[in-house]
Design a protein around this motif. Structure first.
Motif, PDB file in Angstrom:
ATOM      1  N   LYS A  18       0.833  -1.199   0.000  1.00  0.00           N
ATOM      2  CA  LYS A  18       0.000   0.000   0.000  1.00  0.00           C
ATOM      3  C   LYS A  18       0.865   1.244   0.000  1.00  0.00           C
ATOM      4  N   THR A  19       0.391   2.267  -0.671  1.00  0.00           N
ATOM      5  CA  THR A  19       0.938   3.608  -0.527  1.00  0.00           C
ATOM      6  C   THR A  19      -0.204   4.520  -0.103  1.00  0.00           C
ATOM      7  N   VAL A  20       0.046   5.307   0.936  1.00  0.00           N
ATOM      8  CA  VAL A  20      -0.977   6.205   1.477  1.00  0.00           C
ATOM      9  C   VAL A  20      -0.386   7.600   1.585  1.00  0.00           C
ATOM     10  N   ALA A  21      -1.173   8.589   1.185  1.00  0.00           N
ATOM     11  CA  ALA A  21      -0.793   9.986   1.347  1.00  0.00           C
ATOM     12  C   ALA A  21      -1.562  10.572   2.520  1.00  0.00           C
ATOM     13  N   PHE A  22      -0.826  11.196   3.454  1.00  0.00           N
ATOM     14  CA  PHE A  22      -1.428  11.841   4.616  1.00  0.00           C
ATOM     15  C   PHE A  22      -1.106  13.330   4.592  1.00  0.00           C
ATOM     16  N   ASP A  23      -2.027  14.138   5.126  1.00  0.00           N
ATOM     17  CA  ASP A  23      -1.641  15.521   5.400  1.00  0.00           C
ATOM     18  C   ASP A  23      -1.042  15.588   6.803  1.00  0.00           C
ATOM     19  N   GLU A  28      -6.060  10.818   5.788  1.00  0.00           N
ATOM     20  CA  GLU A  28      -5.701  10.159   4.538  1.00  0.00           C
ATOM     21  C   GLU A  28      -6.223  10.975   3.355  1.00  0.00           C
ATOM     22  N   VAL A  29      -5.327  11.258   2.429  1.00  0.00           N
ATOM     23  CA  VAL A  29      -5.677  12.051   1.256  1.00  0.00           C
ATOM     24  C   VAL A  29      -5.895  11.166   0.040  1.00  0.00           C
ATOM     25  N   ALA A  30      -5.083  10.140  -0.099  1.00  0.00           N
ATOM     26  CA  ALA A  30      -5.192   9.217  -1.231  1.00  0.00           C
ATOM     27  C   ALA A  30      -4.507   7.918  -0.836  1.00  0.00           C
ATOM     28  N   ALA A  31      -4.927   6.823  -1.484  1.00  0.00           N
ATOM     29  CA  ALA A  31      -4.327   5.522  -1.177  1.00  0.00           C
ATOM     30  C   ALA A  31      -4.450   4.610  -2.383  1.00  0.00           C
ATOM     31  N   ALA A  32      -3.530   3.663  -2.481  1.00  0.00           N
ATOM     32  CA  ALA A  32      -3.572   2.650  -3.534  1.00  0.00           C
ATOM     33  C   ALA A  32      -2.952   1.376  -2.986  1.00  0.00           C
ATOM     34  N   ARG A  33      -3.371   0.240  -3.519  1.00  0.00           N
ATOM     35  CA  ARG A  33      -2.846  -1.028  -3.037  1.00  0.00           C
ATOM     36  C   ARG A  33      -2.744  -2.036  -4.180  1.00  0.00           C
ATOM     37  N   ARG A  34      -1.824  -2.977  -4.006  1.00  0.00           N
ATOM     38  CA  ARG A  34      -1.656  -4.084  -4.935  1.00  0.00           C
ATOM     39  C   ARG A  34      -1.394  -5.351  -4.127  1.00  0.00           C
ATOM     40  N   THR A  60       1.740   1.485  -6.926  1.00  0.00           N
ATOM     41  CA  THR A  60       0.909   2.156  -5.917  1.00  0.00           C
ATOM     42  C   THR A  60       1.347   3.598  -5.711  1.00  0.00           C
ATOM     43  N   VAL A  61       2.659   3.838  -5.710  1.00  0.00           N
ATOM     44  CA  VAL A  61       3.137   5.208  -5.550  1.00  0.00           C
ATOM     45  C   VAL A  61       2.667   6.074  -6.707  1.00  0.00           C
ATOM     46  N   ARG A  62       2.803   5.568  -7.922  1.00  0.00           N
ATOM     47  CA  ARG A  62       2.400   6.343  -9.098  1.00  0.00           C
ATOM     48  C   ARG A  62       0.911   6.671  -9.042  1.00  0.00           C
ATOM     49  N   GLU A  63       0.094   5.697  -8.628  1.00  0.00           N
ATOM     50  CA  GLU A  63      -1.351   5.916  -8.557  1.00  0.00           C
ATOM     51  C   GLU A  63      -1.691   6.993  -7.522  1.00  0.00           C
ATOM     52  N   VAL A  64      -1.024   6.956  -6.375  1.00  0.00           N
ATOM     53  CA  VAL A  64      -1.301   7.947  -5.335  1.00  0.00           C
ATOM     54  C   VAL A  64      -0.833   9.331  -5.773  1.00  0.00           C
ATOM     55  N   VAL A  65       0.345   9.423  -6.343  1.00  0.00           N
ATOM     56  CA  VAL A  65       0.849  10.723  -6.799  1.00  0.00           C
ATOM     57  C   VAL A  65      -0.109  11.336  -7.820  1.00  0.00           C
ATOM     58  N   ALA A  66      -0.636  10.494  -8.710  1.00  0.00           N
ATOM     59  CA  ALA A  66      -1.565  10.996  -9.726  1.00  0.00           C
ATOM     60  C   ALA A  66      -2.883  11.457  -9.127  1.00  0.00           C
ATOM     61  N   ALA A  67      -3.247  10.900  -7.951  1.00  0.00           N
ATOM     62  CA  ALA A  67      -4.536  11.235  -7.336  1.00  0.00           C
ATOM     63  C   ALA A  67      -4.459  12.430  -6.392  1.00  0.00           C
ATOM     64  N   LEU A  68      -3.274  12.971  -6.155  1.00  0.00           N
ATOM     65  CA  LEU A  68      -3.146  14.090  -5.227  1.00  0.00           C
ATOM     66  C   LEU A  68      -3.812  15.345  -5.791  1.00  0.00           C
ATOM     67  N   PRO A  69      -4.385  16.154  -4.927  1.00  0.00           N
ATOM     68  CA  PRO A  69      -5.007  17.399  -5.406  1.00  0.00           C
ATOM     69  C   PRO A  69      -3.947  18.378  -5.914  1.00  0.00           C
ATOM     70  N   PRO A  70      -4.349  19.360  -6.698  1.00  0.00           N
ATOM     71  CA  PRO A  70      -3.374  20.277  -7.317  1.00  0.00           C
ATOM     72  C   PRO A  70      -2.499  21.026  -6.322  1.00  0.00           C
ATOM     73  N   ASP A  71      -3.027  21.271  -5.108  1.00  0.00           N
ATOM     74  CA  ASP A  71      -2.251  22.042  -4.141  1.00  0.00           C
ATOM     75  C   ASP A  71      -1.321  21.170  -3.290  1.00  0.00           C
ATOM     76  N   ALA A  72      -1.286  19.853  -3.568  1.00  0.00           N
ATOM     77  CA  ALA A  72      -0.484  18.942  -2.753  1.00  0.00           C
ATOM     78  C   ALA A  72       1.002  19.115  -3.036  1.00  0.00           C
ATOM     79  N   SER A  73       1.807  19.073  -1.973  1.00  0.00           N
ATOM     80  CA  SER A  73       3.254  19.199  -2.097  1.00  0.00           C
ATOM     81  C   SER A  73       3.923  18.112  -1.242  1.00  0.00           C
ATOM     82  N   PRO A  74       4.293  16.965  -1.844  1.00  0.00           N
ATOM     83  CA  PRO A  74       4.936  15.903  -1.065  1.00  0.00           C
ATOM     84  C   PRO A  74       6.249  16.383  -0.455  1.00  0.00           C
TER      85      PRO A  74
END
Length: 506
Positions: A18-23, A28-34, A60-74
């Protein structure tokens, strides 16, 4: 436009990556799993394709990065994942065969030899815990004996998360939680390389990479890794910790005395303590963070008992529907007791017995599906208590995570069996959140673990013991312990009769 800082966390579990994006608040902002397959080429063997693990992680990382909102800054990438096993690479950084997993038991005979020679006791004195067959040192010894050509190709010993860090950054490192057993000196939290001499494997001395603290930036995302993941080149990568301590951190139980139980494919019980403990029945690991250690007892019991009950006892019912079946039976299951040792590798905590097997005790013709299913839940809950009582702490409450924590019935039963409040944290990914918290510390978003936990972790549900039930489960637990202790020679005799001991062959 104001940017929203994002913590990217990878949790590479045994069956799911899993890859999960948190603020920064822990939402949780976005997540993906395989899913990832485990190969079993021989009895007692468990392996995974290292290249496939990296490929699924990249997806999973690519999917989460693509799903981040425009203002997201990892701000970086934090890592966690399955622990132990042998993830070996050669001088070019390529895998030396498949990864051998933590659940592999091929090296059980090696540990028996070390126990007879006294080497095992010396390792316990050195690092604070005894290794089990699925750890890298006994696996290296097994390879040196059984497949010397493969052993000779090994340049560096890694863990799953270290492998992913290497693919992201090109840096070979290992974190404290992975290295403690059996490589660290518990008094210094540094390598004791004499461990290789103790087990007659001096060639292993040069295979360990540098140590990393869980909040250390081990490197930055390379151009090659960026192409595979969609990450920005130069993004910091933090070593993190493997999934057991990461889950404690992500569930808010990382302060001294906090206890966590993970209800999953296996059961994991841990408490965070100040420094190494004199008890040696569990596995204790340096967190590499402010002198904190985690003391864990893992059990092979877990949700496979529920899956078996759903299929075999409840006419292929959904596991989610089992609680309603169990609730129809009274506490104590009308006198039938279940021991949840279904694993073909036996049990590993709070006792070690490769011959241990599951069983019902007290069956009569009057017992129906409801009583048997409730007995399975009660047996699992008593197995949790068996492990919690072996921890070097007396927690006021126990935090529960994992898939089983979604069951109100099981959580209430645990509160009754443990006679303690059960807390269920908000969110579904405590391991990934733990990795995100460590990333936040590494990048100075919070000044301390306590500050990060207070901001990023909240409790969703709390269950109190019900009046009158803890005393009833005290009596049932005493019976549970007595029966399982008396069964040990019978399990051994059964294994001998059926010739099913791990490692034996005709």
């Amino acid at each position: 436009m104001t940017e929203t800082e994002i913590l990217l966390a990878v949790d590479a579990g045994t069956s799911t990556i899993k890859t999960v994006a948190f603020d920064l608040s822990g939402s949780e902002v976005a997540a993906a799993r395989r899913e990832i397959d485990t190969r079993r080429p021989a009895p007692g063997h468990a392996e995974q394709d290292m290249a496939a693990v990296w490929e699924r992680t990249g997806e999973t990382v690519r999917e989460v990065v693509a799903a981040l909102p425009p203002d997201a800054s990892p701000v970086g990438v934090g890592l966690t994942g399955q622990g132990d096993g042998l993830w070996a690479i050669d001088a070019d950084g390529d895998p030396v065969g498949n990864a051998v997993l933590w659940s592999d038991s091929r090296a059980a005979g090696v540990l028996e030899e070390w126990e007879e020679s006294g080497a095992l006791a010396a390792i316990v004195d050195q690092c604070g815990s005894a290794p089990y067959p699925g750890m890298s040192l006994p696996l290296l010894a097994w390879l040196a004996r059984e497949d010397p050509a493969r052993f000779e190709r090994i340049e560096t010993v890694l863990s799953c998360t270290d492998w992913l860090a290497y693919r992201l950054t090109g840096e070979r490192r290992i974190d404290h939680t992975e290295a403690t057993v059996p490589y660290l000196d518990k008094s210094t939290e540094a390598y004791d390389r004499e461990v290789f001499d103790r087990v007659g494997l001096p060639a292993g001395n040069d295979l360990l990479p540098p140590l990393s603290a869980p909040t250390e930036v081990v490197g930055t995302v390379t151009e090659r890794a960026a192409a595979a993941t969609g990450l920005a080149p130069g993004l910091p990568v933090v070593s993190g910790a493997f999934d057991v301590p990461a889950s404690a951190i992500g569930s808010g139980a990382a302060t001294a005395g906090g206890a966590t139980v993970t209800l999953g494919t296996s059961l994991t019980h841990q408490v965070v303590v100040d420094g190494p403990q004199p008890e040696t029945s569990g596995i204790q690991m340096s967190l590499g963070l402010d002198g904190r250690w985690t003391y864990a007892i893992g059990s092979n019991a877990g949700t496979p008992s529920l899956e078996w009950a759903a299929e075999t006892l409840a006419d292929d019912a959904a596991v989610a529907d089992l609680a309603d079946v169990a609730a129809a039976a009274p506490p104590g299951s009308d006198g039938v007791l279940y021991h949840p040792y279904l694993s073909t590798t036996g049990e590993r905590g709070p006792f070690v017995d490769p011959d241990a097997r599951g069983q019902f005790v007290g069956l009569t013709p009057e017992h129906g599906t409801e009583a048997l299913v409730r007995a399975v839940y009660e047996g699992l809950s008593l197995a949790v208590r068996d492990c919690v009582e072996g921890l070097p702490a007396d927690p006021d409450a126990v935090t529960v995570t994992g898939g089983g924590s979604r069951s109100d019935f099981w959580c209430r039963l645990l509160a009754d069996c443990l006679d303690r409040p059960i807390l269920v944290p908000d969110g579904s990914e405590p391991g990934a959140k733990g990795a995100a918290i460590l990333l936040a510390l590494a990048t100075d978003r919070y000044s301390s673990l306590e500050a990060a936990t207070e901001r990023m972790v909240s409790i969703d549900r709390r269950y109190e013991p019900r009046e009158g039930l803890p005393s009833r489960y005290d009596a049932l637990y005493d019976l549970y312990r007595t029966v399982r202790e008396e069964m040990e020679p019978i399990w051994a005799e059964r294994a001998a009769v059926y010739d099913e001991r791990i490692g034996e062959s005709d």
